[in-house]
Design a protein around this motif. Structure first.
Motif, mmCIF file in Angstrom:
data_model
loop_
_atom_site.group_PDB
_atom_site.id
_atom_site.type_symbol
_atom_site.label_atom_id
_atom_site.label_comp_id
_atom_site.label_asym_id
_atom_site.label_seq_id
_atom_site.Cartn_x
_atom_site.Cartn_y
_atom_site.Cartn_z
ATOM 1 N N CYS A 1 -8.827 -1.487 9.369
ATOM 2 C CA CYS A 1 -10.172 -1.109 9.364
ATOM 3 C C CYS A 1 -11.230 -2.158 8.804
ATOM 4 C CB CYS A 1 -10.706 -0.511 7.562
ATOM 5 S SG CYS A 1 -11.955 0.147 7.491
ATOM 6 N N ALA A 2 -10.592 -3.150 8.931
ATOM 7 C CA ALA A 2 -11.980 -4.525 9.111
ATOM 8 C C ALA A 2 -11.665 -4.288 10.728
ATOM 9 C CB ALA A 2 -10.699 -5.507 8.699
ATOM 10 N N LYS B 1 -4.714 3.095 3.288
ATOM 11 C CA LYS B 1 -5.690 3.309 1.350
ATOM 12 C C LYS B 1 -5.031 4.645 1.146
ATOM 13 C CE LYS B 1 -8.071 -0.415 1.970
ATOM 14 N NZ LYS B 1 -10.048 -0.807 2.082
ATOM 15 N N ARG C 1 0.972 -1.234 -0.085
ATOM 16 C CA ARG C 1 -0.007 0.366 -0.399
ATOM 17 C C ARG C 1 0.977 1.157 0.216
ATOM 18 N NH1 ARG C 1 -5.396 -1.893 3.972
ATOM 19 N NH2 ARG C 1 -6.053 -3.419 2.253
ATOM 20 N N ASP D 1 -18.956 2.377 6.550
ATOM 21 C CA ASP D 1 -17.592 1.785 7.002
ATOM 22 C C ASP D 1 -17.603 2.202 5.562
ATOM 23 O OD1 ASP D 1 -15.253 0.432 6.507
ATOM 24 O OD2 ASP D 1 -16.075 -1.885 5.661
ATOM 25 N N SER E 1 -16.474 -0.166 -1.898
ATOM 26 C CA SER E 1 -15.205 0.206 -2.511
ATOM 27 C C SER E 1 -14.890 -0.765 -4.244
ATOM 28 C CB SER E 1 -14.473 -0.359 -1.601
ATOM 29 O OG SER E 1 -14.492 0.086 -0.421
ATOM 30 N N SER F 1 -9.413 2.913 6.447
ATOM 31 C CA SER F 1 -7.763 2.796 6.809
ATOM 32 C C SER F 1 -6.453 3.763 6.627
ATOM 33 C CB SER F 1 -8.171 1.879 5.026
ATOM 34 O OG SER F 1 -8.216 0.918 5.718
ATOM 35 N N PHE G 1 -11.989 -10.002 2.903
ATOM 36 C CA PHE G 1 -12.639 -9.139 4.012
ATOM 37 C C PHE G 1 -13.817 -9.624 4.025
ATOM 38 C CE2 PHE G 1 -14.512 -4.930 4.898
ATOM 39 C CZ PHE G 1 -14.272 -5.427 6.131
HETATM 40 C C1 LIG Z 1 -10.022 -1.477 2.300
HETATM 41 C C2 LIG Z 1 -11.239 -1.573 2.372
HETATM 42 C C3 LIG Z 1 -11.699 -2.453 4.207
HETATM 43 C C4 LIG Z 1 -10.801 -3.515 5.053
HETATM 44 O O1 LIG Z 1 -9.917 -2.581 5.629
HETATM 45 P P1 LIG Z 1 -8.075 -2.679 5.637
HETATM 46 O O2 LIG Z 1 -7.769 -1.731 6.246
HETATM 47 O O3 LIG Z 1 -7.579 -3.199 5.493
HETATM 48 O O4 LIG Z 1 -7.990 -3.905 7.322
HETATM 49 C C5 LIG Z 1 -13.211 -2.408 5.196
HETATM 50 N N1 LIG Z 1 -13.942 -2.466 4.355
HETATM 51 C C6 LIG Z 1 -13.996 -1.338 3.353
HETATM 52 C C7 LIG Z 1 -15.360 -1.159 2.486
HETATM 53 C C8 LIG Z 1 -12.713 -1.596 2.609
HETATM 54 O O5 LIG Z 1 -12.529 -0.685 1.606
#
Ligand SMILES: *Cc1c(COP(=O)(O)O)cnc(C)c1O
Length: 486
Positions: free
Chosen positions: A171-172, A311, A115, A276, A246, A308, A202
């Motif tokens: 983020c998860a 990202k 990333r 989210d 996403s 995140s 995920f």
């Molecule tokens: C990428 C993403 C996640 C997970 O994020 P991480 O930081 O990789 O754990 C969760 N929800 C959405 C909508 C995402 O795009």
């Protein structure tokens, strides 16, 4: 049995008999030298591995792809001949596995390549935090224990406009914690169009199950209305979860209720709205217009908004949850928060990164992810042109590629990591024409270099996209390409 197969069997048993024993190899002078450098158990393991690979190769009559780097069946299998292979294995085992990569794929936030590249301010903060003690969980003013969250809490509230904030490991984890806190033992309503899988496993339904909440699907894949949420409501409904889809888009005949409507519904009925976002764009960059804006989620009244750190924010791995104080506070006190906490190096990097966002113009300039995405196409083209010159012009070393094999072409880059999935970012690449039967081998040679280079392959051309390659990497990239093609 054919005559050929019969002869191979005979060769195989002869070769197996000729194969040295572990003890013999260990007595070999070149291996004795290795025993002085490495622990005995490690050397014995390496000898066994080399012999096992050889045995497997002899039995199968060919070198297996996994055994690449091991001696070939038809080579000398005496202890002296095996020693260099043992040395090579030990060297690999003792070297760190993580390697520097130049990302010439055109995917800016490439999850498989780690990333975001961090701004210098974050790198300095990591070095500081890694090389000594810090006030990580200690108030220097009061001389007492404090929370690691204190370092980023206020700046997060300032840059996001939220009442309260909490950071966790990714983020998860932030989504899991939000749902475990607000909906364990109850039901969570999610629009059918948002039950997505995002990257490496995920999946929203899985996260929901792990949080101890029950998923209730609402509406249809392409159209979901507020009344669908109202009709799905039960005594046990605790939360509405909105997920930014996403990495894909449903286009055409679609409908989703406005966030504000969902917030009003949730609050009227004593539930919460969790949003989210995944990437969470809050830099003011033309390109990011297509991503949902964080401040709008906050303004709409979401109780928790998750995104995140690594990202589009362009920072370290982290999961950020911002929103209304009562919900964020219960998340902070939930036992899972401890298990999902952010580590100190990521926290140091995030702390420094967020200060840059206090001045949006500064963030656009100094956060590499933003700089890479926002660079005008002319800048990317001129980087490509400089790389072309480095490759085609004879230099001191004499190595150069024929000018007609190297051209600058227009390409399409991507934000990556599920962000802006349909946005085509104009970009430029160097295309190097190579013999068609060599293209995969050359791409592999580039990947095994130091630094490694990951590029795109298109028919008989290697494409080096310059969108995610920094100015400072051009010289190294040119050398790596010339070495691989030499
Ligand atoms: C990428 C993403 C996640 C997970 O994020 P991480 O930081 O990789 O754990 C969760 N929800 C959405 C909508 C995402 O795009």
């Amino acid at each position: 049995m054919t005559e050929q197969a019969g002869r191979n069997d005979h060769d195989a048993s002869a070769s197996l008999r000729a194969l040295a024993a572990v003890d013999e190899v260990l007595r070999e002078p070149a291996v004795l030298v290795l025993l002085e450098r490495y622990p005995r158990a490690l050397v014995v393991d390496a000898v066994r591995t080399v012999l096992e690979r050889l045995r497997a190769e002899i039995l199968s009559g060919r070198s297996s792809p996994e055994a690449a780097g091991a001696p070939r069946v038809d080579t000398d299998v005496t202890p002296a001949a095996l020693a260099p292979w043992v040395a090579r294995l030990l060297e690999v085992a003792a070297s760190p596995s993580l390697r520097r990569v130049i990302n010439a794929t055109g995917v800016v936030v490439h999850t498989n390549l780690g990333r975001a590249s961090l701004p210098q301010e974050s790198i300095d903060a990591i070095v500081m935090a890694a090389s000594g003690y810090t006030d990580l969980e200690y108030s220097l003013a009061r001389g007492q224990r404090a929370s690691r969250q204190d370092h980023v809490h206020d700046v997060l509230c300032t840059v996001t406009g939220a009442e309260d904030a909490l950071v966790v490991n990714n983020c998860a984890a932030a989504v899991l914690l939000a749902l475990a806190t607000t909906a364990r033992g109850g039901e969570v309503l999610v629009s059918r169009g948002q039950l997505v899988e995002i990257g490496d496993g995920f999946r929203i339904p899985d996260i929901l199950r792990e949080s101890g909440a029950e998923l209730v699907e609402v509406g249809t894949t392409n159209r979901t209305y507020l009344r669908d949420f109202e009709n799905a409501w039960s005594e046990r409904t605790r939360a509405i979860l909105r997920v930014h889809t996403s990495n894909y888009r449903i286009v055409g005949f679609t409908a989703e209720p406005a966030l504000q409507e969902l917030a009003t519904l949730a609050h009227e009925r004593g539930a919460v709205l969790v949003d989210d976002l995944g990437s969470g764009a809050f830099a003011d960059i033309e390109l990011l217009r297509e991503e949902p804006v964080l401040s709008e989620s906050i303004a709409a009244g979401c109780d928790v908004v998750t995104f995140s750190g690594d990202k589009l924010l362009g920072g370290p791995q982290a999961g950020i949850a911002v929103g209304r104080a009562p919900t964020i506070e219960t998340m902070r006190r939930h036992p899972l928060a401890r298990a999902l906490r952010i580590d100190k190096l990521d926290l140091a990097a995030l702390d420094a990164l967020l200060r840059l966002y206090l001045d949006p113009a500064l963030a656009r300039e100094s956060v590499p992810t933003l700089a890479a995405l926002a660079a005008p196409i002319d800048d990317v083209r001129s980087r490509a042109e400089r790389l072309r010159q480095l490759l085609a012009e004879p230099r001191a070393t004499g190595a150069a590629l024929a000018a007609d094999r190297v051209v600058v072409i227009d390409t399409v880059a991507r934000a990556g990591a599920g962000a802006l999935p349909v946005t085509e970012v104009p970009s430029a690449a160097i295309a190097v024409t190579v013999p068609p039967d060599e293209v995969d081998g050359l791409a592999a040679a580039l990947r095994s270099g130091l630094p490694a280079v990951v590029c795109r392959v298109h028919e008989d051309r290697l494409l080096f996209d310059l969108r995610a390659v920094r100015e400072a990497e051009l010289g190294g990239l040119a050398t790596a390409i010339l070495n691989a093609l030499a």
